[in-house]
Design an enzyme around this catalytic site. Structure first.
Site, PDB file in Angstrom:
ATOM      1  CE  LYS A  87     -27.594  65.589  29.606  1.00 29.23           C
ATOM      2  NZ  LYS A  87     -26.297  65.538  30.352  1.00 29.23           N
TER       3      LYS A  87
ATOM      4  CG  ASP B  23     -15.391  60.202  29.705  1.00 28.62           C
ATOM      5  OD1 ASP B  23     -15.021  61.269  30.220  1.00 28.62           O
ATOM      6  OD2 ASP B  23     -16.242  60.130  28.801  1.00 28.62           O
TER       7      ASP B  23
ATOM      8  CB  SER C  29     -23.477  61.890  32.546  1.00 24.81           C
ATOM      9  OG  SER C  29     -22.769  62.687  33.471  1.00 24.81           O
TER      10      SER C  29
ATOM     11  CD  GLU D 148     -32.099  52.192  36.713  1.00 26.97           C
ATOM     12  OE1 GLU D 148     -32.109  52.529  37.923  1.00 26.97           O
ATOM     13  OE2 GLU D 148     -31.074  51.992  36.069  1.00 26.97           O
TER      14      GLU D 148
ATOM     15  CB  THR E 196     -31.962  64.441  38.043  1.00 25.91           C
ATOM     16  OG1 THR E 196     -30.864  64.966  38.791  1.00 25.91           O
ATOM     17  CG2 THR E 196     -31.956  65.041  36.660  1.00 25.91           C
TER      18      THR E 196
ATOM     19  CG  LEU F 290     -19.824  64.073  35.457  1.00 29.33           C
ATOM     20  CD1 LEU F 290     -20.183  63.365  36.757  1.00 29.33           C
ATOM     21  CD2 LEU F 290     -18.779  65.148  35.719  1.00 29.33           C
TER      22      LEU F 290
ATOM     23  CE  LYS G   9     -40.589  49.690  48.072  1.00 29.17           C
ATOM     24  NZ  LYS G   9     -40.394  49.471  49.501  1.00 29.17           N
TER      25      LYS G   9
ATOM     26  N   PRO H 117     -26.815  58.198  32.514  1.00 26.67           N
ATOM     27  CG  PRO H 117     -26.783  56.349  33.962  1.00 26.67           C
ATOM     28  CD  PRO H 117     -27.321  56.812  32.632  1.00 26.67           C
ATOM     29  CD1 TRP H 118     -22.920  60.914  36.584  1.00 23.68           C
ATOM     30  CD2 TRP H 118     -21.809  59.203  37.504  1.00 23.68           C
ATOM     31  NE1 TRP H 118     -23.243  60.877  37.915  1.00 23.68           N
ATOM     32  CE2 TRP H 118     -22.575  59.838  38.511  1.00 23.68           C
ATOM     33  CE3 TRP H 118     -21.033  58.101  37.869  1.00 23.68           C
ATOM     34  CZ2 TRP H 118     -22.579  59.410  39.844  1.00 23.68           C
ATOM     35  CZ3 TRP H 118     -21.036  57.670  39.189  1.00 23.68           C
ATOM     36  CH2 TRP H 118     -21.809  58.327  40.154  1.00 23.68           C
TER      37      TRP H 118
ATOM     38  CD  GLU I  70     -28.788  55.357  44.480  1.00 22.21           C
ATOM     39  OE1 GLU I  70     -29.324  56.424  44.144  1.00 22.21           O
ATOM     40  OE2 GLU I  70     -28.738  54.358  43.744  1.00 22.21           O
TER      41      GLU I  70
ATOM     42  CB  CYS J 261     -28.757  51.981  39.552  1.00 25.00           C
ATOM     43  SG  CYS J 261     -28.594  50.928  38.125  1.00 25.00           S
TER      44      CYS J 261
END
Ligand code: NDP
Length: 502
Positions: free
Chosen positions: A187, A105, A189, A262, A244, A191, A467, A162-163, A397, A296
């Site tokens: 929910k 995946d 991702s 995050e 997002t 992907l 931040k 996230p993915w 990033e 991340c």
């Protein structure tokens, strides 16, 4: 090449027949599906349900009903702990199947997917133990009253994940929420939804009651936005990008409901002149190239003392070139493919922009379209030197296997450069000097600091940023703060004094 075989248990989860809502596998209301691509070949190997606002509403309704029914929210904490432990056991039993699904995946190497799955079981085991350790407070207050401060499950929790570490970061969210007695709608991702849909089914079998852990797959724009703006979601927890994250926070602001975010970072990894060079170079490589740099907390900004800059750069380039960028199911693979064509284009665009601004490309870049790189989304371990604090590559990033290297000449300058970012998720420090290390821990503005180390995120300690990296914490006992609320009970120990008696 030794390719990890298709594990026997994987077929069951390979083609999800629906979302997991209210204890059942249900097809999407609209009947649509989304294709699932293997990022290393471009092959469409599965389809997932394309959830929309209707599916989300169904899941939130089920979560609310289960929360109100109390089958989980008011269950003995020790019972919740036993069920989470059973889920951890089941994930360990299915580890090879889940790792295989995760690799197909996401494109990550099978060895790293296995580490994700083991990590997921560890997260569940930790929160299984913590379930009976969530304490309130009591205190005497004036007027001979007893103040009891109860910690209660926060209610219905929405989670958007996230993915890059699909099941592992998913577990950072759902394990503490379940530990606290919340009902969850998650929910994943679009992907990378397979392992989280699988986990919801395994959770049911482990004894999580229907409606308590719901997973709705679908796009961010449809299912994600519907979850973020649903008025009956008490707490929303999100991991993903800044753009997002901001949209999610806007939706939550309109509802006046709490949110945990995050949002990634641009984390500095600082090598001082007194550091153990061999270890520091190995740590710099691991800090950026693990998980294709789709991390991340990636140590994407290497700050190196001028005296050792050339030696460190040479060592880093040698390390980068030696990483085996192979099909992710190959047991020898140390780096797989980027998650999507769009993401690979984005990473390439960052590198082109950096070169245009004056950075030197010392190794890496997009993989040549030949051999196993012919299809899929490949990017080689990349080192950029001569990166100045004015360059975009120093601030934005990239989220790929790209490290920028910048020189410094003093401790003050290192700390100033490290903090010269809108983000504040993580930082690494390599030094043999205890005072220098302590100064860095005090002055670096980030939620996490590694000293002579980079990347481990054990579940026992909190993870999160300052931040623009977000607020609130995953992991550790601190995650309980996100998923519980305080209720104050004032219990009179004296006769009621009538205010109007005169
Ligand atoms: P997103 O932030 O868009 O995705 C994170 C999650 O949010 C996914 O589940 C996504 O669903 C969902 N989502 C997308 N749009 C909405 C919306 N309008 N409302 C609610 N949920 C939504 O990440 P991207 O995939 O676009 O990546 C962009 C950048 O974000 C990366 O390049 C990286 O810099 C950063 N990122 C950081 C991560 C981290 O760990 N902090 C993880 C992932 C990305 P779907 O994927 O189905 O669209």
């Amino acid at each position: 090449m030794t390719t990890a075989p298709v594990p026997p248990g994987a077929a069951r989860f390979l083609r999800p027949r629906g979302h997991v809502i209210d204890g059942r596998v249900v097809p999407p209301i609209g009947g649509d599906t989304l294709p699932v691509e293997d990022p290393s070949t471009g092959e469409i190997f599965s389809h997932i349900p394309a959830g929309d606002a209707g599916d989300v509403a169904h899941a939130v309704q089920a979560a609310r009903a289960s929360f109100n029914a109390g089958t989980w929210s008011r269950a003995d904490p020790a019972h919740r702990g036993r069920v989470l432990w059973a889920l951890a056991r089941s994930i360990r039993d299915q580890a090879e199947a889940l790792a295989w699904l995760e690799t197909r995946d996401s494109g990550k190497p099978i060895a790293e997917a296995r580490a994700d799955i083991t990590g997921t079981a560890e997260i569940l085991e930790y929160y299984a133990g913590l379930a009976s350790q969530i304490f309130g407070q009591t205190t005497r207050v004036p007027g001979n009253n007893l103040g009891m401060v109860l910690r209660e499950p926060a209610g219905v929790v929405g989670q958007i994940t996230p993915w890059n570490f699909p099941l592992y970061v998913g577990a950072w969210k759902f394990a503490p929420a379940l530990c606290c007695g919340c009902s969850v709608v998650l929910k994943p991702s679009e992907l990378t939804s397979l392992t989280l849909l699988a986990a919801a089914e395994l959770a049911l079998a482990a004894g999580v009651p229907p409606g308590v852990f719901n997973v709705v797959s679908g796009t961010g724009a449809s299912a994600g936005a519907a979850l973020a703006s649903h008025p009956d979601v008490d707490i929303l927890a999100f991991t993903g990008g800044v753009v997002t994250g901001r949209k999610v926070l806007h939706a939550r602001a309109d509802l006046l409901r709490p949110t945990q975010l995050e949002l990634g970072g641009k984390s500095p990894n600082i090598i001082f002149a007194d550091a153990d060079r061999v270890q520091a170079i190995a740590g710099a490589a691991f800090g950026i190239f693990y998980n294709q740099g789709e991390n991340c907390n990636a140590g994407s900004r290497l700050l190196v003392h001028a005296d050792i800059h050339d030696e460190v750069v040479a060592g880093l380039i040698a390390r980068a070139r030696a990483i085996r960028v192979l099909p992710p199911l190959d047991e020898q693979s140390q780096m797989g493919a980027l998650v999507s064509a769009a993401h690979a284009r984005k990473v390439a665009g960052h590198v082109e922009a950096a070169i245009a601004e004056g950075a030197s490309l010392r190794c890496g870049g997009p993989a040549p379209r030949q051999g196993h790189f012919e299809r899929g989304h490949w990017f080689l371990p990349t080192v950029l030197t001569d990166v100045a604090p004015t360059h975009r590559a120093f601030h934005e990033e990239i989220f790929g296997p790209v490290i920028t290297v910048t020189k410094f000449s003093s401790d003050d300058e290192a700390i100033e450069l490290a903090n010269a970012t809108e983000f504040g998720l993580a930082a690494g420090v390599w030094t043999a000097d205890v005072k220098r290390a302590l100064r860095c821990t005090q002055e670096l503005r980030s939620g996490y600091v590694w000293i002579n180390n980079y990347n481990p995120t054990p579940v026992e300690v909190p993870f999160g940023g300052v931040k623009s990296s977000g607020f609130g914490r995953d992991c550790g006992p601190q995650a309980v703060d996100t998923y519980t609320t305080w209720k104050t009970v004032l219990w009179s120990l004296a006769p009621f004094e009538d205010w109007y008696k005169h």
